[in-house]
Design an enzyme around this catalytic site. Structure first.
Site, PDB file in Angstrom:
ATOM      1  N   LEU A 141       0.811  -1.220   0.000  1.00  0.00           N
ATOM      2  CA  LEU A 141       0.000   0.000   0.000  1.00  0.00           C
ATOM      3  C   LEU A 141       0.847   1.275   0.000  1.00  0.00           C
ATOM      4  CD1 LEU A 141      -3.266  -0.223   2.137  1.00  0.00           C
ATOM      5  CD2 LEU A 141      -2.988   0.223  -0.283  1.00  0.00           C
ATOM      6  N   VAL A 192       1.658   2.192  -3.545  1.00  0.00           N
ATOM      7  CA  VAL A 192       0.545   2.801  -4.268  1.00  0.00           C
ATOM      8  C   VAL A 192       0.238   4.197  -3.734  1.00  0.00           C
ATOM      9  CG1 VAL A 192      -1.904   2.546  -4.840  1.00  0.00           C
ATOM     10  CG2 VAL A 192      -0.430   0.527  -4.767  1.00  0.00           C
ATOM     11  N   GLU A 193       0.327   4.362  -2.418  1.00  0.00           N
ATOM     12  CA  GLU A 193      -0.065   5.619  -1.791  1.00  0.00           C
ATOM     13  C   GLU A 193       0.981   6.720  -1.935  1.00  0.00           C
ATOM     14  OE1 GLU A 193      -2.716   6.731  -0.417  1.00  0.00           O
ATOM     15  OE2 GLU A 193      -3.984   4.970  -0.179  1.00  0.00           O
ATOM     16  N   SER A 194       2.237   6.395  -1.668  1.00  0.00           N
ATOM     17  CA  SER A 194       3.247   7.458  -1.532  1.00  0.00           C
ATOM     18  C   SER A 194       4.567   7.153  -2.214  1.00  0.00           C
ATOM     19  CB  SER A 194       3.532   7.685  -0.044  1.00  0.00           C
ATOM     20  OG  SER A 194       4.130   6.519   0.522  1.00  0.00           O
ATOM     21  N   TYR A 206      -7.186   1.688  -8.086  1.00  0.00           N
ATOM     22  CA  TYR A 206      -6.407   1.594  -6.852  1.00  0.00           C
ATOM     23  C   TYR A 206      -6.085   0.143  -6.495  1.00  0.00           C
ATOM     24  CZ  TYR A 206      -5.284   2.524  -1.899  1.00  0.00           C
ATOM     25  OH  TYR A 206      -4.680   2.616  -0.672  1.00  0.00           O
TER      26      TYR A 206
END
Length: 414
Positions: free
Chosen positions: A98, A101-103, A207
């Site tokens: 995650l 994907v997020e940062s 996502y």
């Protein structure tokens, strides 16, 4: 290759068996050395590999190999710690992806939507799941605190959606209300309510496929011809708990590490010290952790830098403030991350105590030990590590100081 005769006169070959064993041993050894491979082995979420949204995301990753090279480098210090937190909770190992994907595994990331940190948490969400904020500290940027909060949130979402991890992941992106509305809309229309059938914002539609496509590539790197740089399968960082407020420059010196490196590993701290309102967790490289813990335990309370708040008034200058409060311009600049001497009326400054502000190094690189001195305090005062002091002075025990003793405190001493 070896052939053997069976009881019925036929022959069979043993080469396949030995080759299989050898290949298994090689794979096991690789997993033991490369954390990405071990993580991939533990990933178990079902994924429709031929779904157009998964295929599109997988193709993007495969066309941009430099992306995963840079992500892997940023993930290197933190990946093992996150893996351990996921294992403690028996959660899907795919969740370790995650932050990609997020940062892109940047602990200092900040979005236009005001989400922050590795896990891109909003301040309200973070507060709901235990993150702390004050003028000294933002828990969203604290790697360990934000990891725990994000996993708490994901556990909550998993329960909210009756154990459906894909719904939970989608809700992490767009909120549980939005996903719940999409599920209810499909039910009313007699449509399936699985993640792939829901009408969700485009970002949320992509996502989950981003995460699943990356998991697929990691599990089948050789098949896709993707070479993700290895990350050592062992802890890179250790968490050291410290009581009371601690000057981060002093902490770096006591740990025997670069000051900028310590701040980069601990971006949750907004100023040059930890918050005076709470104890702190500081991440340091594993090989520095024991020395740092010992130094902190040995450090007298009066040697820890204390701060007071000061609001700039008309006619103030850094020089005048420093003189009035028994500190130095450089100490004020360091405490407030100022690059120059410019200040403005109404600005709040953190002023370090006079005791810690000005400790000039002796010109000859030798220090005369005074009553009450400790090795950790001396190391901090002259910005060297305890190990350096022990080595330069051929000391075997950090408690062997005595008043009147002379110590070499600089490698340039004559």
């Amino acid at each position: 290759m070896q052939s053997k005769t069976s009881a019925d006169g036929g022959t069979y070959r043993t080469v396949a068996h030995s080759s299989s064993n050898r290949q298994f041993r090689q794979q096991t050894a690789a997993q033991q050395q490369n954390l990405w491979l071990e993580l991939a082995e533990q990933m178990q979420l079902e994924m429709p590999l031929d779904h157009p949204r998964v295929v599109a995301q997988r193709n993007w990753y495969l066309k941009h190999p430099a992306y995963m090279r840079s992500v892997s480098e940023r993930a290197r210090p933190f990946l093992y710690l996150i893996k351990e937190e996921i294992e403690k909770r028996n959660m899907p190992m795919e969740l370790v992806l995650l932050p990609v994907v997020e940062s892109t595994f940047d602990p200092k990331a900040y979005s236009r939507g005001h989400a922050a940190g590795l896990w891109q948490m909003l301040q309200g969400t973070g507060k709901n799941f235990g993150l702390h904020y004050d003028s000294w500290y933002d828990g969203r940027y604290d790697v360990m605190a934000s990891t725990r909060a994000a996993l708490d949130y994901l556990e909550y979402l998993h329960g909210f959606f009756d154990g459906d991890w894909l719904h939970a992941l989608a809700a992490y992106n767009s909120g549980e209300g939005r996903v719940q509305q999409a599920i209810k809309a499909n039910r009313r229309q007699g449509k399936p309510t699985d993640y792939w059938s829901l009408s969700l914002p485009k970002e949320t539609q992509n996502y989950v496929p981003k995460l699943l496509a990356l998991a697929d590539i990691l599990k089948h790197q050789s098949h896709y011809g993707m070479d993700v740089p290895a990350v050592p399968n062992r802890p890179q960082l250790a968490v050291v708990e410290v009581e009371g407020q601690v000057d981060l420059n002093m902490a770096a010196d006591l740990a025997g590490m670069n000051r900028n490196q310590l701040k980069a590993l601990n971006p949750g701290f907004k100023k040059a010290a930890t918050s005076p309102a709470r104890n702190a967790e500081i991440l340091v490289p594993v090989n520095h952790a024991q020395g740092f813990e010992l130094a902190m335990a040995d450090l007298p309370q009066q040697e820890r830098r204390e701060f007071q708040r000061y609001q700039v008034r008309g006619g103030d200058s850094l020089g005048a403030i420093a003189r009035r409060h028994g500190t130095s311009i450089e100490a004020i600049r360091q405490a407030n991350n100022l690059s120059g001497n410019t200040i403005r009326v109404g600005q709040t400054l953190m002023l370090p105590s006079a005791a810690r502000a000005a400790q000039p190094a002796p010109s000859d690189g030798v220090y005369l030990v005074k009553a009450g001195d400790s090795l950790s305090a001396i190391a901090s005062r002259f910005s060297v590590s305890i190990n350096d002091l022990l080595r330069w002075n051929r000391l075997n025990d950090k408690h062997s100081l005595r008043a009147g003793q002379t110590l070499i405190v600089s490698v340039n001493s004559g």
